[in-house]
Design a protein around this motif. Structure first.
Motif, PDB file in Angstrom:
ATOM      1  N   PRO A  52       0.830  -1.213   0.000  1.00  0.00           N
ATOM      2  CA  PRO A  52       0.000   0.000   0.000  1.00  0.00           C
ATOM      3  C   PRO A  52       0.861   1.258   0.000  1.00  0.00           C
ATOM      4  O   PRO A  52       2.054   1.228   0.335  1.00  0.00           O
ATOM      5  CB  PRO A  52      -0.814  -0.122   1.297  1.00  0.00           C
ATOM      6  CG  PRO A  52       0.010  -1.016   2.173  1.00  0.00           C
ATOM      7  CD  PRO A  52       0.700  -1.982   1.258  1.00  0.00           C
ATOM      8  N   ASP A  53       0.232   2.367  -0.356  1.00  0.00           N
ATOM      9  CA  ASP A  53       0.991   3.610  -0.506  1.00  0.00           C
ATOM     10  C   ASP A  53       1.592   4.100   0.809  1.00  0.00           C
ATOM     11  O   ASP A  53       2.633   4.740   0.818  1.00  0.00           O
ATOM     12  CB  ASP A  53       0.089   4.695  -1.111  1.00  0.00           C
ATOM     13  CG  ASP A  53      -0.296   4.376  -2.545  1.00  0.00           C
ATOM     14  OD1 ASP A  53       0.553   4.530  -3.437  1.00  0.00           O
ATOM     15  OD2 ASP A  53      -1.438   3.956  -2.773  1.00  0.00           O
ATOM     16  N   TRP A  54       0.913   3.824   1.958  1.00  0.00           N
ATOM     17  CA  TRP A  54       1.452   4.303   3.215  1.00  0.00           C
ATOM     18  C   TRP A  54       2.791   3.631   3.535  1.00  0.00           C
ATOM     19  O   TRP A  54       3.606   4.200   4.276  1.00  0.00           O
ATOM     20  CB  TRP A  54       0.465   4.063   4.357  1.00  0.00           C
ATOM     21  CG  TRP A  54       0.203   2.629   4.701  1.00  0.00           C
ATOM     22  CD1 TRP A  54      -0.853   1.874   4.298  1.00  0.00           C
ATOM     23  CD2 TRP A  54       1.012   1.773   5.529  1.00  0.00           C
ATOM     24  NE1 TRP A  54      -0.764   0.596   4.805  1.00  0.00           N
ATOM     25  CE2 TRP A  54       0.363   0.507   5.571  1.00  0.00           C
ATOM     26  CE3 TRP A  54       2.191   1.943   6.236  1.00  0.00           C
ATOM     27  CZ2 TRP A  54       0.879  -0.562   6.286  1.00  0.00           C
ATOM     28  CZ3 TRP A  54       2.706   0.873   6.950  1.00  0.00           C
ATOM     29  CH2 TRP A  54       2.051  -0.356   6.968  1.00  0.00           C
ATOM     30  N   LEU A  55       3.031   2.430   2.981  1.00  0.00           N
ATOM     31  CA  LEU A  55       4.309   1.758   3.212  1.00  0.00           C
ATOM     32  C   LEU A  55       5.457   2.563   2.610  1.00  0.00           C
ATOM     33  O   LEU A  55       6.532   2.697   3.225  1.00  0.00           O
ATOM     34  CB  LEU A  55       4.269   0.350   2.611  1.00  0.00           C
ATOM     35  CG  LEU A  55       5.553  -0.481   2.732  1.00  0.00           C
ATOM     36  CD1 LEU A  55       5.903  -0.719   4.191  1.00  0.00           C
ATOM     37  CD2 LEU A  55       5.398  -1.812   1.994  1.00  0.00           C
ATOM     38  N   TYR A  56       5.244   3.129   1.427  1.00  0.00           N
ATOM     39  CA  TYR A  56       6.278   3.966   0.817  1.00  0.00           C
ATOM     40  C   TYR A  56       6.469   5.254   1.624  1.00  0.00           C
ATOM     41  O   TYR A  56       7.576   5.776   1.722  1.00  0.00           O
ATOM     42  CB  TYR A  56       5.896   4.282  -0.634  1.00  0.00           C
ATOM     43  CG  TYR A  56       5.816   3.054  -1.505  1.00  0.00           C
ATOM     44  CD1 TYR A  56       6.965   2.434  -1.979  1.00  0.00           C
ATOM     45  CD2 TYR A  56       4.587   2.496  -1.843  1.00  0.00           C
ATOM     46  CE1 TYR A  56       6.894   1.292  -2.779  1.00  0.00           C
ATOM     47  CE2 TYR A  56       4.499   1.359  -2.626  1.00  0.00           C
ATOM     48  CZ  TYR A  56       5.660   0.762  -3.091  1.00  0.00           C
ATOM     49  OH  TYR A  56       5.586  -0.372  -3.871  1.00  0.00           O
ATOM     50  N   GLY A  57       5.372   5.757   2.200  1.00  0.00           N
ATOM     51  CA  GLY A  57       5.511   6.918   3.073  1.00  0.00           C
ATOM     52  C   GLY A  57       6.333   6.614   4.307  1.00  0.00           C
ATOM     53  O   GLY A  57       7.141   7.439   4.760  1.00  0.00           O
ATOM     54  N   LEU A  58       6.145   5.411   4.858  1.00  0.00           N
ATOM     55  CA  LEU A  58       6.941   4.989   6.016  1.00  0.00           C
ATOM     56  C   LEU A  58       8.421   4.909   5.659  1.00  0.00           C
ATOM     57  O   LEU A  58       9.288   5.385   6.412  1.00  0.00           O
ATOM     58  CB  LEU A  58       6.433   3.640   6.517  1.00  0.00           C
ATOM     59  CG  LEU A  58       7.135   3.044   7.738  1.00  0.00           C
ATOM     60  CD1 LEU A  58       6.849   3.888   8.969  1.00  0.00           C
ATOM     61  CD2 LEU A  58       6.685   1.604   7.961  1.00  0.00           C
ATOM     62  N   LEU A  59       8.726   4.339   4.499  1.00  0.00           N
ATOM     63  CA  LEU A  59      10.121   4.242   4.063  1.00  0.00           C
ATOM     64  C   LEU A  59      10.712   5.627   3.804  1.00  0.00           C
ATOM     65  O   LEU A  59      11.895   5.874   4.099  1.00  0.00           O
ATOM     66  CB  LEU A  59      10.211   3.373   2.803  1.00  0.00           C
ATOM     67  CG  LEU A  59       9.793   1.903   2.980  1.00  0.00           C
ATOM     68  CD1 LEU A  59       9.860   1.178   1.636  1.00  0.00           C
ATOM     69  CD2 LEU A  59      10.669   1.209   4.009  1.00  0.00           C
ATOM     70  N   CYS A  60       9.910   6.528   3.261  1.00  0.00           N
ATOM     71  CA  CYS A  60      10.397   7.903   3.034  1.00  0.00           C
ATOM     72  C   CYS A  60      10.697   8.597   4.354  1.00  0.00           C
ATOM     73  O   CYS A  60      11.660   9.369   4.458  1.00  0.00           O
ATOM     74  CB  CYS A  60       9.372   8.694   2.232  1.00  0.00           C
ATOM     75  SG  CYS A  60       9.253   8.215   0.500  1.00  0.00           S
ATOM     76  N   SER A  61       9.868   8.354   5.364  1.00  0.00           N
ATOM     77  CA  SER A  61      10.140   8.964   6.675  1.00  0.00           C
ATOM     78  C   SER A  61      11.435   8.417   7.265  1.00  0.00           C
ATOM     79  O   SER A  61      12.184   9.149   7.916  1.00  0.00           O
ATOM     80  CB  SER A  61       8.970   8.702   7.624  1.00  0.00           C
ATOM     81  OG  SER A  61       8.895   7.333   7.975  1.00  0.00           O
TER      82      SER A  61
END
Length: 348
Positions: A52-61
């Protein structure tokens, strides 16, 4: 394109103004079969499979946290040999300021809506998501500690500091439970977000909350540290005089272990359990309202034209004109949600 843009604006406005005045309105999205009951291993497998897209947000953080560590090392030259704890805490809390922790129920609106409509316990959804996010953040903490120990060429400080580092993600996840229920922001890609001014206010809150959360987490971490620095010597002296023994390094270590292996985890766990209890009560009372909100946003995102990020950004000057009308609708919606939340809290 103008006609479609006008239709989009009307849809966004009606979505913003369509507050929960119509409890019987049927806006359910046909999202296929009901998702399986969430479990920890099942969620890990589902996230790896669906990405899901939030996983990429987690990696970006996490990438932001590593970049902040590089900035601190290059420009502030912290002491990574004798006192690296402040550096690790700042890096971890900066990376934890992420919407994945504060928007747990609405990060995947179709999945969460289907579970809530199927009668799944909101507390179970939050518990499973909490545990998964905690394990992910714990992995990030371990990598930061390993990097700092490698760069500082010293690892003697790790055993004493590891207990407090291990519970650092608990407070942000705990407070994020409440924010994910009070101000849920169903996920929407940026190209769609630019086309829906009615969702911008909620989006601004979604972006702001993690930074407020990071400050609160720093305060939660700072309180036991301040108490330790203020009273540790007094406690050691009192214990030494009471038992008529000389305070040694061994006794000081025992006191330190008692503080950080017992009191600190209990403090963080108490905050997590309290927030989970409050969030569970709010989510139970607002189960149908949360599902309707996520369905509306999913329906809105599906009705928007498929534009690239550049094309949607070019339409921003035209969308700005729609803000006053959409802002009133969104304020009305958020006001009704806050009223509902306050009523729920009075019932608990």
């Amino acid at each position: 394109m103008d006609a479609r843009g006008t239709t989009t604006g009307i849809t966004a406005t009606s979505e913003a103004e369509g507050i929960e005045d119509e409890p019987d309105a049927d806006v359910t999205i046909n999202a296929g079969p009901t998702p399986k009951r969430p479990t920890l291993h099942g969620e890990f497998a589902r996230v790896v499979r669906t990405r899901p897209d939030w996983l990429y947000g987690l990696l970006c953080s996490w990438g932001f946290g590593y970049g902040f560590l590089a900035y601190l090392i290059l420009f502030t030259h912290p002491d990574l040999t004798h006192d690296p704890k402040p550096t690790v805490v700042l890096v971890v809390l900066s990376a934890i300021a992420d919407g994945s922790l504060t928007n747990q129920l609405a990060a995947e609106p179709e999945w969460a809506s289907a579970l809530l409509r199927a009668g799944e316990d909101p507390a179970r959804i939050l518990r499973v998501r909490n545990l998964m996010l905690y394990l992910c953040e714990l992995f990030f903490v371990c990598t930061v500690v390993a990097l700092v120990a490698r760069l500082g060429h010293a690892d003697a400080w790790i055993p004493r500091a590891l207990p407090e580092f291990a519970v650092l993600p608990l407070a942000p996840i705990a407070i994020g439970n409440i924010s994910s229920v009070l101000v849920p922001t169903p996920f929407m890609r940026l190209s769609c977000r630019f086309q829906a001014p009615g969702t911008w206010l909620r989006w601004a809150l979604y972006v702001t909350i993690p930074f407020v959360l990071s400050s609160l987490s720093l305060a939660v971490y700072w309180l036991p540290s301040k108490l330790e620095a203020r009273y540790e010597l007094k406690v050691l002296r009192t214990v030494g005089s009471f038992k008529h023994i000389t305070v040694t390094l061994s006794s000081a270590t025992h006191v330190y272990v008692a503080i950080w292996l017992v009191l600190m985890p209990l403090w963080q766990l108490a905050i997590w359990l309290l927030s989970l209890r409050v969030a569970d009560g709010l989510a139970r009372m607002r189960r149908h309202g949360l599902a309707r909100l996520m369905d509306r946003h999913t329906q809105l995102a599906g009705s928007l034209p498929e534009l690239s990020l550049y094309q949607s950004a070019r339409q921003l000057p035209e969308r700005v004109r729609e803000i006053p009308t959409d802002l009133r609708g969104e304020l009305k919606l958020i006001g009704s949600e806050l009223l509902e939340a306050s009523t729920t809290l009075s019932r608990l």
